[in-house]
Design a protein around this motif. Structure first.
Motif, mmCIF file in Angstrom:
data_model
loop_
_atom_site.group_PDB
_atom_site.id
_atom_site.type_symbol
_atom_site.label_atom_id
_atom_site.label_comp_id
_atom_site.label_asym_id
_atom_site.label_seq_id
_atom_site.Cartn_x
_atom_site.Cartn_y
_atom_site.Cartn_z
ATOM 1 N N ARG A 85 64.312 80.293 24.588
ATOM 2 C CA ARG A 85 63.935 79.021 24.085
ATOM 3 C C ARG A 85 62.315 78.739 23.926
ATOM 4 N NH1 ARG A 85 64.708 79.789 29.179
ATOM 5 N NH2 ARG A 85 63.467 78.918 30.718
ATOM 6 N N ASN A 90 63.540 82.169 18.336
ATOM 7 C CA ASN A 90 64.402 81.435 19.655
ATOM 8 C C ASN A 90 65.751 81.608 19.593
ATOM 9 O OD1 ASN A 90 64.913 79.642 17.647
ATOM 10 N ND2 ASN A 90 63.703 77.785 18.725
ATOM 11 N N THR A 92 67.746 81.270 16.889
ATOM 12 C CA THR A 92 68.364 80.199 16.108
ATOM 13 C C THR A 92 69.633 81.027 15.198
ATOM 14 O OG1 THR A 92 66.237 79.083 15.791
ATOM 15 C CG2 THR A 92 67.793 78.688 14.034
ATOM 16 N N PHE A 293 61.299 81.722 10.725
ATOM 17 C CA PHE A 293 61.255 80.390 10.468
ATOM 18 C C PHE A 293 59.601 79.738 10.733
ATOM 19 C CE2 PHE A 293 65.800 80.784 11.905
ATOM 20 C CZ PHE A 293 66.243 80.175 10.670
ATOM 21 N N GLY A 294 58.939 80.470 11.257
ATOM 22 C CA GLY A 294 57.607 80.001 11.453
ATOM 23 C C GLY A 294 57.593 79.154 12.889
ATOM 24 N N ARG A 298 57.181 73.298 16.385
ATOM 25 C CA ARG A 298 57.606 73.645 17.697
ATOM 26 C C ARG A 298 56.915 72.920 18.771
ATOM 27 N NH1 ARG A 298 60.397 78.332 18.299
ATOM 28 N NH2 ARG A 298 60.375 77.954 20.301
HETATM 29 C C1 LIG Z 1 64.314 76.909 17.517
HETATM 30 O O1 LIG Z 1 63.586 77.143 16.435
HETATM 31 C C2 LIG Z 1 63.741 76.596 15.347
HETATM 32 C C3 LIG Z 1 62.875 76.803 14.173
HETATM 33 O O2 LIG Z 1 61.504 76.940 14.366
HETATM 34 C C4 LIG Z 1 63.608 74.914 15.626
HETATM 35 O O3 LIG Z 1 63.966 74.116 14.545
HETATM 36 C C5 LIG Z 1 64.235 74.563 17.025
HETATM 37 O O4 LIG Z 1 64.184 73.139 17.434
HETATM 38 C C6 LIG Z 1 64.048 75.453 18.037
HETATM 39 N N1 LIG Z 1 64.837 75.264 19.090
HETATM 40 C C7 LIG Z 1 64.220 75.164 20.367
HETATM 41 C C8 LIG Z 1 65.338 74.721 21.602
HETATM 42 O O5 LIG Z 1 63.268 75.061 20.797
#
Ligand SMILES: *[C@@H]1O[C@H](CO)[C@@H](O)[C@H](O)[C@H]1NC(C)=O
Ligand SMILES: *[C@@H]1O[C@H](CO)[C@@H](O)[C@H](O)[C@H]1NC(C)=O
Length: 355
Positions: A85, A90, A92, A293-294, A298
């Protein structure tokens, strides 16, 4: 929508197209709209995308365990998202694609190693659990691994039959990993490492019986660990994963690729270690080709020096700070007897996010 119609449409859509990915397309079972009501709807094996013939046969023969197989992959993905997380990648998933992780897992990276291990562990875990819960007629409790009773306790309850869950996971999850190439060898190894984790973490669980909570009689049975423990353990294995190199051999059946540890100085990987042979991208910038996704936008932790800290997570680009108001319970009072009343307070938080 009519379920059979949906199945027909799906099998038509996928009969001509071959989705190519370095990881199983059937993992989409875990996300697919058509399986949101697992168990209450019939599963149409022919409409599950990406099954090789052996898996299709398995599905038709053991239809009643298929919901657990899907549940297991889902469990694995949820655990992956928990473990990763705070990291740049992460875990995704992409809802509207059959290749649910996008191109990220096409390469033979540490991330691929982890997801294979946790998904095959998830399948073994979920099948084992549902067998012990008695939801299937072809499996149940384990009566083999008993041994003599211990001091002050005897065997009782339903021991979870992890050997059966592991067998199902091996038959189903590894069915497509029989190619003579390096990626197949890597997937097989990591799948097995995930399943071994379950077997290694089996433990005795006990319950007391007797008048008003006394422990006159104690019964114990074998139980699986919490799946979180499996996730924590495999995350450590991700951190210490072994880098391999690909070797080609000529065998009677043709060219075969195998993996060898890259650094002779390090201990060679055991069956419990994760292995990979391609480096991960840094996941800093969005890149459709690598599936990154970069990390823009975040949320990062400004006080952490780890990978979830703003420095590392934002790849040195810096971060923005905004304040967020959150309603919280406060000034709680315990009333005799027995309830708690609280007021609602507004607290203000700083939220940091990557530039
Ligand atoms: C995980 O990464 C994606 C893409 O950057 C983002 O949209 C999403 O909020 C992230 N999820 C968490 C739980 O941080
Ligand atoms: C941020 O990092 C610090 C230091 O590692 C830690 O104590 C804290 O719990 C983290 N905060 C959140 C919201 O994760």
């Amino acid at each position: 929508m009519d379920y059979h119609l949906l199945g027909l449409i799906l099998s038509f859509l996928f009969s001509g197209t071959k989705v190519l990915a370095g990881y199983p397309i059937w993992w989409s079972l875990a996300l697919g709209q058509q399986y949101t009501s697992l168990g209450s709807q019939p599963i149409l094996c022919g409409s599950i995308p990406g099954l090789v013939p052996k898996q299709l046969r398995f599905c038709r023969n053991y239809l009643e365990i298929m919901p657990s197989v899907a549940e297991g992959v889902k469990l694995g993905i949820q655990e992956c998202q928990h473990q990763f997380r705070g990291r740049r990648w992460n875990c995704t998933t992409i809802e509207d694609s059959l290749a649910i992780f996008g191109p990220v897992l096409d390469k033979a990276t540490r991330e691929s190693a982890f997801v294979h291990a946790i998904a095959s562990a998830g399948v073994a875990f979920a099948v084992t659990r549902s067998c012990a819960e008695g939801t299937s007629t072809i499996c149940g409790c384990d009566s083999h691994h008993k041994g003599p009773p211990g001091d002050g306790w005897k065997w009782g309850g339903c021991s979870e039959d992890a050997d059966f869950g592991v067998l199902v996971s091996r038959e189903f999850a590894d069915a497509r990993e029989n190619r003579p190439d390096a990626r197949s060898a890597m997937n097989r190894h990591n799948n097995e490492a995930g399943r071994t984790t379950i077997l290694d973490h089996m433990h005795l669980k006990c319950k007391c019986h007797g008048l008003s909570g006394s422990c006159e009689v104690k019964t114990c049975w074998w139980a699986q660990p919490d799946f979180r423990a499996i996730g924590d353990y495999l995350k450590d294995k991700y951190d210490s994963a072994s880098e391999m190199v690909v070797e080609k051999h000529r065998e009677s059946r043709g060219w075969v690729e195998t993996l060898r540890a890259k650094y002779a100085l390090f201990k060679p990987p055991t069956e419990r270690d994760l292995v990979y042979y391609e480096n991960s991208p840094n996941f800093c910038e969005p890149n459709p080709e690598t599936g990154s996704f970069g990390t823009r936008d975040r949320t990062c932790n400004v006080t952490s020096h780890g990978i979830d800290g703003c420095d590392l997570l934002c790849c040195g680009r810096g971060h923005n700070t905004r304040t967020e108001k959150r309603k919280e319970k406060c000034h709680c009072i315990f009333h005799w007897c027995c309830y708690v009343s609280c007021q609602e307070c507004i607290r203000i938080y700083d939220v940091h996010s990557c530039k």
